[in-house]
Design an enzyme around this catalytic site. Sequence first.
Site, PDB file in Angstrom:
ATOM      1  N   LYS A  42      38.393  29.880  40.094  1.00 19.27           N
ATOM      2  CA  LYS A  42      37.622  29.132  41.065  1.00 19.27           C
ATOM      3  C   LYS A  42      36.206  28.891  40.544  1.00 19.27           C
ATOM      4  O   LYS A  42      35.487  28.022  41.030  1.00 19.27           O
ATOM      5  CB  LYS A  42      37.484  29.940  42.384  1.00 19.27           C
ATOM      6  CG  LYS A  42      38.761  30.313  43.052  1.00 19.27           C
ATOM      7  CD  LYS A  42      38.422  31.200  44.281  1.00 19.27           C
ATOM      8  CE  LYS A  42      39.663  31.782  44.899  1.00 19.27           C
ATOM      9  NZ  LYS A  42      39.324  32.796  45.916  1.00 19.27           N
ATOM     10  N   GLY A  43      35.793  29.706  39.598  1.00 20.62           N
ATOM     11  CA  GLY A  43      34.385  29.766  39.212  1.00 20.62           C
ATOM     12  C   GLY A  43      33.786  28.460  38.738  1.00 20.62           C
ATOM     13  O   GLY A  43      32.586  28.230  38.895  1.00 20.62           O
ATOM     14  N   GLU A  98      34.982  25.141  32.013  1.00 25.19           N
ATOM     15  CA  GLU A  98      34.929  26.577  32.303  1.00 25.19           C
ATOM     16  C   GLU A  98      33.541  26.970  32.798  1.00 25.19           C
ATOM     17  O   GLU A  98      32.549  26.320  32.469  1.00 25.19           O
ATOM     18  CB  GLU A  98      35.231  27.384  31.034  1.00 25.19           C
ATOM     19  CG  GLU A  98      36.616  27.992  30.985  1.00 25.19           C
ATOM     20  CD  GLU A  98      36.844  29.131  31.971  1.00 25.19           C
ATOM     21  OE1 GLU A  98      36.102  29.274  32.961  1.00 25.19           O
ATOM     22  OE2 GLU A  98      37.802  29.874  31.756  1.00 25.19           O
ATOM     23  N   ASP A  99      33.494  28.026  33.574  1.00 30.50           N
ATOM     24  CA  ASP A  99      32.212  28.558  34.012  1.00 30.50           C
ATOM     25  C   ASP A  99      31.585  29.450  32.937  1.00 30.50           C
ATOM     26  O   ASP A  99      30.422  29.309  32.599  1.00 30.50           O
ATOM     27  CB  ASP A  99      32.355  29.330  35.337  1.00 30.50           C
ATOM     28  CG  ASP A  99      33.518  30.322  35.324  1.00 30.50           C
ATOM     29  OD1 ASP A  99      34.213  30.451  34.285  1.00 30.50           O
ATOM     30  OD2 ASP A  99      33.745  30.970  36.358  1.00 30.50           O
ATOM     31  N   ASP A 102      33.814  34.952  28.114  1.00 27.01           N
ATOM     32  CA  ASP A 102      33.413  36.345  27.934  1.00 27.01           C
ATOM     33  C   ASP A 102      34.144  36.880  26.700  1.00 27.01           C
ATOM     34  O   ASP A 102      33.749  36.603  25.580  1.00 27.01           O
ATOM     35  CB  ASP A 102      33.777  37.080  29.229  1.00 27.01           C
ATOM     36  CG  ASP A 102      33.255  38.492  29.303  1.00 27.01           C
ATOM     37  OD1 ASP A 102      32.165  38.747  28.788  1.00 27.01           O
ATOM     38  OD2 ASP A 102      33.942  39.347  29.889  1.00 27.01           O
ATOM     39  N   LYS A 130      29.045  34.219  26.611  1.00 20.35           N
ATOM     40  CA  LYS A 130      28.548  35.551  26.236  1.00 20.35           C
ATOM     41  C   LYS A 130      29.152  35.906  24.880  1.00 20.35           C
ATOM     42  O   LYS A 130      30.127  36.646  24.796  1.00 20.35           O
ATOM     43  CB  LYS A 130      28.972  36.593  27.280  1.00 20.35           C
ATOM     44  CG  LYS A 130      28.270  36.458  28.613  1.00 20.35           C
ATOM     45  CD  LYS A 130      28.317  37.749  29.422  1.00 20.35           C
ATOM     46  CE  LYS A 130      29.493  37.783  30.341  1.00 20.35           C
ATOM     47  NZ  LYS A 130      29.450  38.892  31.317  1.00 20.35           N
ATOM     48  N   PHE A 151      26.428  41.050  33.621  1.00 21.20           N
ATOM     49  CA  PHE A 151      27.321  40.465  34.612  1.00 21.20           C
ATOM     50  C   PHE A 151      26.514  39.523  35.498  1.00 21.20           C
ATOM     51  O   PHE A 151      25.545  39.923  36.124  1.00 21.20           O
ATOM     52  CB  PHE A 151      27.979  41.547  35.465  1.00 21.20           C
ATOM     53  CG  PHE A 151      29.088  41.004  36.328  1.00 21.20           C
ATOM     54  CD1 PHE A 151      30.353  40.815  35.805  1.00 21.20           C
ATOM     55  CD2 PHE A 151      28.848  40.655  37.656  1.00 21.20           C
ATOM     56  CE1 PHE A 151      31.375  40.294  36.585  1.00 21.20           C
ATOM     57  CE2 PHE A 151      29.858  40.127  38.442  1.00 21.20           C
ATOM     58  CZ  PHE A 151      31.130  39.948  37.908  1.00 21.20           C
ATOM     59  N   VAL A 152      26.914  38.252  35.497  1.00 27.97           N
ATOM     60  CA  VAL A 152      26.143  37.256  36.247  1.00 27.97           C
ATOM     61  C   VAL A 152      26.951  36.689  37.418  1.00 27.97           C
ATOM     62  O   VAL A 152      28.187  36.693  37.405  1.00 27.97           O
ATOM     63  CB  VAL A 152      25.671  36.094  35.332  1.00 27.97           C
ATOM     64  CG1 VAL A 152      24.622  36.570  34.351  1.00 27.97           C
ATOM     65  CG2 VAL A 152      26.842  35.445  34.602  1.00 27.97           C
ATOM     66  N   ASP A 158      31.381  34.679  40.968  1.00 28.36           N
ATOM     67  CA  ASP A 158      31.396  35.626  42.080  1.00 28.36           C
ATOM     68  C   ASP A 158      31.312  37.076  41.625  1.00 28.36           C
ATOM     69  O   ASP A 158      31.523  37.400  40.463  1.00 28.36           O
ATOM     70  CB  ASP A 158      32.688  35.468  42.885  1.00 28.36           C
ATOM     71  CG  ASP A 158      33.884  36.095  42.171  1.00 28.36           C
ATOM     72  OD1 ASP A 158      34.058  35.813  40.968  1.00 28.36           O
ATOM     73  OD2 ASP A 158      34.617  36.867  42.797  1.00 28.36           O
ATOM     74  N   ARG A 164      29.013  33.010  45.124  1.00 27.67           N
ATOM     75  CA  ARG A 164      29.357  31.739  44.473  1.00 27.67           C
ATOM     76  C   ARG A 164      28.405  30.616  44.895  1.00 27.67           C
ATOM     77  O   ARG A 164      28.202  29.665  44.174  1.00 27.67           O
ATOM     78  CB  ARG A 164      30.788  31.320  44.839  1.00 27.67           C
ATOM     79  CG  ARG A 164      31.887  32.196  44.262  1.00 27.67           C
ATOM     80  CD  ARG A 164      33.227  31.513  44.445  1.00 27.67           C
ATOM     81  NE  ARG A 164      34.359  32.417  44.299  1.00 27.67           N
ATOM     82  CZ  ARG A 164      34.916  32.739  43.141  1.00 27.67           C
ATOM     83  NH1 ARG A 164      34.432  32.258  42.019  1.00 27.67           N
ATOM     84  NH2 ARG A 164      35.947  33.555  43.096  1.00 27.67           N
TER      85      ARG A 164
HETATM   86  P1  5GP Z   1      37.469  36.257  29.384  1.00 20.74           P
HETATM   87  O1  5GP Z   1      38.941  36.085  29.281  1.00 20.74           O
HETATM   88  O2  5GP Z   1      36.673  35.308  28.533  1.00 20.74           O
HETATM   89  O3  5GP Z   1      37.053  37.685  29.119  1.00 20.74           O
HETATM   90  O4  5GP Z   1      37.126  36.070  30.896  1.00 20.74           O
HETATM   91  C1  5GP Z   1      36.590  34.941  31.425  1.00 20.74           C
HETATM   92  C2  5GP Z   1      36.559  35.078  32.924  1.00 20.74           C
HETATM   93  O5  5GP Z   1      36.026  36.360  33.323  1.00 20.74           O
HETATM   94  C3  5GP Z   1      35.625  34.054  33.518  1.00 20.74           C
HETATM   95  O6  5GP Z   1      36.285  32.828  33.772  1.00 20.74           O
HETATM   96  C4  5GP Z   1      35.142  34.766  34.762  1.00 20.74           C
HETATM   97  O7  5GP Z   1      36.066  34.578  35.793  1.00 20.74           O
HETATM   98  C5  5GP Z   1      35.142  36.230  34.376  1.00 20.74           C
HETATM   99  N1  5GP Z   1      33.799  36.671  33.953  1.00 20.74           N
HETATM  100  C6  5GP Z   1      33.418  37.004  32.691  1.00 20.74           C
HETATM  101  N2  5GP Z   1      32.113  37.350  32.664  1.00 20.74           N
HETATM  102  C7  5GP Z   1      31.666  37.230  33.922  1.00 20.74           C
HETATM  103  C8  5GP Z   1      30.380  37.438  34.538  1.00 20.74           C
HETATM  104  O8  5GP Z   1      29.363  37.803  33.933  1.00 20.74           O
HETATM  105  N3  5GP Z   1      30.306  37.194  35.879  1.00 20.74           N
HETATM  106  C9  5GP Z   1      31.382  36.785  36.619  1.00 20.74           C
HETATM  107  N4  5GP Z   1      31.185  36.589  37.915  1.00 20.74           N
HETATM  108  N5  5GP Z   1      32.602  36.586  36.075  1.00 20.74           N
HETATM  109  C10 5GP Z   1      32.734  36.803  34.740  1.00 20.74           C
END
Ligand code: 5GP
Length: 178
Positions: A42-43, A98-99, A102, A130, A151-152, A158, A164
Amino acid sequence: MEVNDTKTLISAADIQDKVAELAGQVDRDYAGKNPLLLCVLKGAVVFLADFMRRLTVPVEIDFIAVSSYGAATRSSGVVRILKDLETSIDGRHILIVEDIIDTGLTLKYLAENIRSRGPASVKIVTLLDKPDRREVEIEPDYCGFRIPDKFVVGYGLDFNERYRQLPQVSILTEGRDS
Ligand code: 5GP
């Protein structure tokens, strides 16, 4: 809603400037094309809404929702598709919206899944990245801001479904474990 447990990392004005800049790049790169913006729920909805209104190339949008299988299978990077696309992407130019990236596990799986469906091209735009947290090799084609390993929340992101609606991106300073 309590907002005193967050600290602004990127202001609403800076986000808007960056969104316009990203849209300008995408407009130039997709001139004469009709990309399909694939929003990861949803982000990324807030980013999508602002970003698409800055674009002048004709676009269509679709949504996909994914969920990690959880800690046990995390290293495999396999994610579950909770809601799939409604559009056929065969021969289309896909821009995944994408938002935040990570570890990169979610997006790597998703991008490979999308590529296997025969699109003309697949690119990625992310508002936030990140890079220090990356576990797999994946790079966005367009990136708004590289941020530290914090963590943002806000601007679609969210914590337990809250925050959000914040117009800025903030670091959660307290209450994350409550
Ligand atoms: P990845 O598979 O890259 O580790 O995860 C990506 C997803 O993790 C993002 O789409 C998001 O939903 C969540 N996520 C990663 N870092 C953050 C953060 O700092 N804050 C929030 N709210 N969600 C995060």
